[in-house]
Write a protein that holds these residues in place. Structure first.
Motif, mmCIF file in Angstrom:
data_model
loop_
_atom_site.group_PDB
_atom_site.id
_atom_site.type_symbol
_atom_site.label_atom_id
_atom_site.label_comp_id
_atom_site.label_asym_id
_atom_site.label_seq_id
_atom_site.Cartn_x
_atom_site.Cartn_y
_atom_site.Cartn_z
ATOM 1 N N PRO A 25 1.679 4.535 -6.929
ATOM 2 C CA PRO A 25 0.982 4.002 -5.501
ATOM 3 C C PRO A 25 -0.108 3.660 -5.623
ATOM 4 O O PRO A 25 -1.416 3.665 -6.469
ATOM 5 N N VAL A 26 -0.303 2.766 -4.790
ATOM 6 C CA VAL A 26 -1.942 2.106 -4.745
ATOM 7 C C VAL A 26 -3.004 3.088 -4.634
ATOM 8 O O VAL A 26 -2.597 4.078 -3.360
ATOM 9 N N GLY A 27 -4.591 3.110 -5.208
ATOM 10 C CA GLY A 27 -4.816 4.309 -4.794
ATOM 11 C C GLY A 27 -5.268 4.859 -6.576
ATOM 12 O O GLY A 27 -4.356 4.848 -7.420
ATOM 13 N N PRO A 28 -5.865 6.399 -6.455
ATOM 14 C CA PRO A 28 -6.030 6.522 -7.268
ATOM 15 C C PRO A 28 -5.146 7.028 -8.060
ATOM 16 O O PRO A 28 -3.896 7.884 -7.793
ATOM 17 N N ASP A 29 -5.067 7.404 -9.293
ATOM 18 C CA ASP A 29 -3.955 7.757 -10.594
ATOM 19 C C ASP A 29 -3.358 9.097 -10.359
ATOM 20 O O ASP A 29 -4.498 10.057 -10.065
ATOM 21 N N ASN A 30 -2.373 9.642 -10.458
ATOM 22 C CA ASN A 30 -1.546 10.342 -10.716
ATOM 23 C C ASN A 30 -2.096 11.719 -9.349
ATOM 24 O O ASN A 30 -2.344 12.697 -9.657
ATOM 25 N N PRO A 33 -0.747 13.804 -6.696
ATOM 26 C CA PRO A 33 0.867 13.993 -6.278
ATOM 27 C C PRO A 33 1.612 14.070 -4.509
ATOM 28 O O PRO A 33 2.338 14.688 -4.402
ATOM 29 N N VAL A 34 -0.014 13.838 -4.101
ATOM 30 C CA VAL A 34 0.446 12.785 -2.389
ATOM 31 C C VAL A 34 1.172 11.433 -2.459
ATOM 32 O O VAL A 34 2.374 11.161 -1.591
ATOM 33 N N LEU A 35 0.393 11.233 -3.467
ATOM 34 C CA LEU A 35 0.952 9.089 -2.840
ATOM 35 C C LEU A 35 2.276 9.198 -4.839
ATOM 36 O O LEU A 35 2.800 8.468 -3.470
ATOM 37 N N GLU A 36 2.575 9.976 -4.991
ATOM 38 C CA GLU A 36 3.579 9.234 -5.934
ATOM 39 C C GLU A 36 5.051 10.545 -5.841
ATOM 40 O O GLU A 36 4.789 11.060 -4.567
ATOM 41 N N MET A 37 5.587 9.489 -5.581
ATOM 42 C CA MET A 37 7.363 9.824 -4.686
ATOM 43 C C MET A 37 8.377 9.363 -5.004
ATOM 44 O O MET A 37 8.120 8.571 -6.060
ATOM 45 N N ALA A 51 3.520 18.167 -8.440
ATOM 46 C CA ALA A 51 3.255 18.855 -9.788
ATOM 47 C C ALA A 51 4.152 17.824 -10.952
ATOM 48 O O ALA A 51 3.950 18.061 -11.722
ATOM 49 N N CYS A 52 4.800 17.331 -10.495
ATOM 50 C CA CYS A 52 6.045 16.156 -12.221
ATOM 51 C C CYS A 52 5.458 14.982 -11.788
ATOM 52 O O CYS A 52 5.894 14.299 -11.177
ATOM 53 N N TYR A 53 3.710 15.259 -12.540
ATOM 54 C CA TYR A 53 2.969 13.715 -11.962
ATOM 55 C C TYR A 53 3.870 12.323 -12.874
ATOM 56 O O TYR A 53 4.446 13.190 -13.898
ATOM 57 N N LEU A 54 4.415 11.084 -12.254
ATOM 58 C CA LEU A 54 4.864 10.214 -12.652
ATOM 59 C C LEU A 54 3.574 9.334 -13.786
ATOM 60 O O LEU A 54 2.918 8.446 -12.969
ATOM 61 N N PRO A 55 3.667 9.784 -14.844
ATOM 62 C CA PRO A 55 2.470 8.703 -15.871
ATOM 63 C C PRO A 55 3.111 7.311 -15.460
ATOM 64 O O PRO A 55 3.996 6.770 -15.846
ATOM 65 N N ASN A 56 1.946 6.213 -15.190
ATOM 66 C CA ASN A 56 2.050 4.937 -15.871
ATOM 67 C C ASN A 56 1.375 4.100 -16.100
ATOM 68 O O ASN A 56 1.849 2.933 -16.731
ATOM 69 N N ASN A 57 0.946 5.342 -16.855
ATOM 70 C CA ASN A 57 0.120 4.073 -18.568
ATOM 71 C C ASN A 57 0.961 3.860 -19.648
ATOM 72 O O ASN A 57 0.651 4.301 -20.735
ATOM 73 N N ARG A 58 1.814 4.648 -19.679
ATOM 74 C CA ARG A 58 3.277 4.416 -21.174
ATOM 75 C C ARG A 58 4.598 5.522 -20.224
ATOM 76 O O ARG A 58 4.719 5.127 -19.226
ATOM 77 N N GLU A 105 1.632 -1.984 -9.501
ATOM 78 C CA GLU A 105 0.779 -0.927 -8.657
ATOM 79 C C GLU A 105 1.513 -1.094 -7.447
ATOM 80 O O GLU A 105 2.054 -2.386 -7.055
ATOM 81 N N GLY A 106 1.595 -0.074 -6.704
ATOM 82 C CA GLY A 106 1.891 -0.896 -5.224
ATOM 83 C C GLY A 106 3.709 -0.794 -5.096
ATOM 84 O O GLY A 106 4.252 -0.342 -3.861
ATOM 85 N N GLN A 107 4.683 -0.651 -6.080
ATOM 86 C CA GLN A 107 5.976 -0.865 -6.459
ATOM 87 C C GLN A 107 7.227 0.243 -6.659
ATOM 88 O O GLN A 107 7.132 0.447 -7.926
ATOM 89 N N TRP A 108 7.937 0.251 -5.562
ATOM 90 C CA TRP A 108 9.014 1.144 -6.598
ATOM 91 C C TRP A 108 9.687 0.604 -7.435
ATOM 92 O O TRP A 108 10.423 -0.715 -7.705
ATOM 93 N N ILE A 109 10.415 1.400 -8.729
ATOM 94 C CA ILE A 109 11.373 1.157 -9.362
ATOM 95 C C ILE A 109 12.690 1.825 -9.484
ATOM 96 O O ILE A 109 12.869 2.908 -8.902
ATOM 97 N N VAL A 110 13.539 1.138 -9.143
ATOM 98 C CA VAL A 110 14.881 0.725 -8.489
ATOM 99 C C VAL A 110 15.987 1.598 -10.150
ATOM 100 O O VAL A 110 15.593 0.904 -10.757
ATOM 101 N N PHE A 111 16.089 2.436 -10.319
ATOM 102 C CA PHE A 111 17.347 2.716 -11.435
ATOM 103 C C PHE A 111 18.618 2.922 -11.088
ATOM 104 O O PHE A 111 18.910 2.822 -10.057
#
Length: 359
Positions: free
Chosen positions: A258-263, A265-269, A319-326, A353-359
């Protein structure tokens, strides 16, 4: 393509080094030190974590008092017949006739479903991770001066072995093309310990949870899309049309970066979609990442986390943080711990940054 330099090294256990296993977050290895008739100190490097999206390894351990390796298995007769402590090259003209090859899927060593998938490294918690289990196995052998028989591939320097794991069933991975190229049958790694005074045998086998549980008899390439992790854990289920009265929810997409600080828990969805024919209450369900960190699913603003028929609802990753650097992985588990769905993403996808990944 079969790996070169595959064979068996017979020696005597001397030490266990876990420094790299605990401190290297990318490609950690435990190291067994042993000697042979040359009196050199040799090294055996054992993977305790995968570089794939699914980072866990699977292990099968045969150790007393009630679970020693079966001494009547044909491989034991072959090991007992080796008088010299040295490397036996499975492809050399003098050694190939000994038949010193193993195949975890074909030799009857293991019950696949009995495999364990522990975390890689949980510092400060005893007997809880793959490094702990390997250390206990090896140090017992060191204390009792056990004879060690290690199947694997020689290093380029020929002072040790690696590939001490299943070397088949690897899927195509553009970042690691050699994994698929190394697929083959009857070339797996493994460790056997012999305790002469007791005449008991122990064994330890490892595979990567991301490898296929069934492979082609000729090539060792995957013969199924189901991984060992899915085969052992029982999920995720196959994609099938909605069935009346059956819960059908899946991970639709995730905002990993998400746009903002990494890791955060409020912004990662994580977005869940209900493809069934009834509303689903996700109370008791959890998200879990590749490091086994988990987050109970909760509705934003309070109330019960309900997903209506045909709808999508977003929930914080927490707490299920989503890494964006790997590379990363997300599991959806129900209140009983059953895997309902699994989603995987690559580092390149998460970098946007800021883009949803669709599975």
């Amino acid at each position: 393509m079969p790996i070169e330099g595959y064979g068996l090294w017979k020696g005597t256990l001397k030490a266990w080094d876990i420094k790299d296993a605990r401190t290297d977050p990318e490609t950690p290895h435990g190291h067994i030190k042993f000697t042979d008739d040359s009196r050199r100190t040799l090294d055996c490097a054992i993977n305790v974590k995968s570089s794939d999206i699914v980072t866990e390894v699977v292990y099968w351990k045969f150790r007393g008092p009630d679970n020693f390796f079966d001494p009547s298995h044909p491989i034991i007769a072959k090991l007992k017949g080796l008088s010299e402590r040295r490397f036996y090259d499975a492809d050399s003209p003098s050694d190939s006739r000994l038949g010193l090859r193993i195949d975890l899927l074909r030799d009857g060593f293991i019950d696949l479903k009995a495999g364990h998938i522990p975390p890689w490294n949980t510092p400060g918690v005893p007997n809880d991770d793959i490094v702990d289990f390997l250390q206990d196995f090896v140090l017992n052998g060191v204390a009792k001066k056990a004879e060690v028989y290690i199947f694997g591939q020689q290093y380029g320097s020929k002072n040790g072995l690696h590939q001490i794991h299943m070397v088949q069933g690897s899927f195509h991975n553009p970042e690691h093309p050699n994994w698929e190229e190394e697929n083959g049958v009857h070339q797996d790694g493994g460790i056997f310990l012999h305790f002469p005074e007791e005449d008991k045998w122990e064994a330890f086998f490892i595979a990567f949870a991301s490898q296929a549980w069934k492979t082609n008899d000729g090539t060792g390439y995957p013969d199924t899309t189901e991984t060992l992790a899915q085969h052992i854990l029982g999920g995720p289920p196959p994609i099938i049309p909605p069935v009346p009265g059956v819960i059908n929810v899946k991970i639709h997409s995730a905002l990993v970066n998400p746009v903002g600080p990494d890791n955060s828990p409020v912004l990662e969805m994580i977005r869940i979609r209900n493809t069934g024919d009834a509303d689903v209450d996700l109370t008791g369900y959890v998200f879990e990442n590749q490091n086994r960190a988990n987050q109970p699913i909760a509705a934003r603003g309070g109330g019960r986390p309900v997903v209506a028929v045909g709808k999508e609802v977003e929930f914080p990753a927490g707490a299920c943080y989503l890494p964006n650097n790997r590379d990363g992985r997300i599991l959806l588990k129900d209140a009983r711990g059953t895997v309902i769905d699994m989603a995987q993403y690559r580092k390149a996808q998460a970098s946007r940054e800021g883009q949803w990944i669709v599975f």
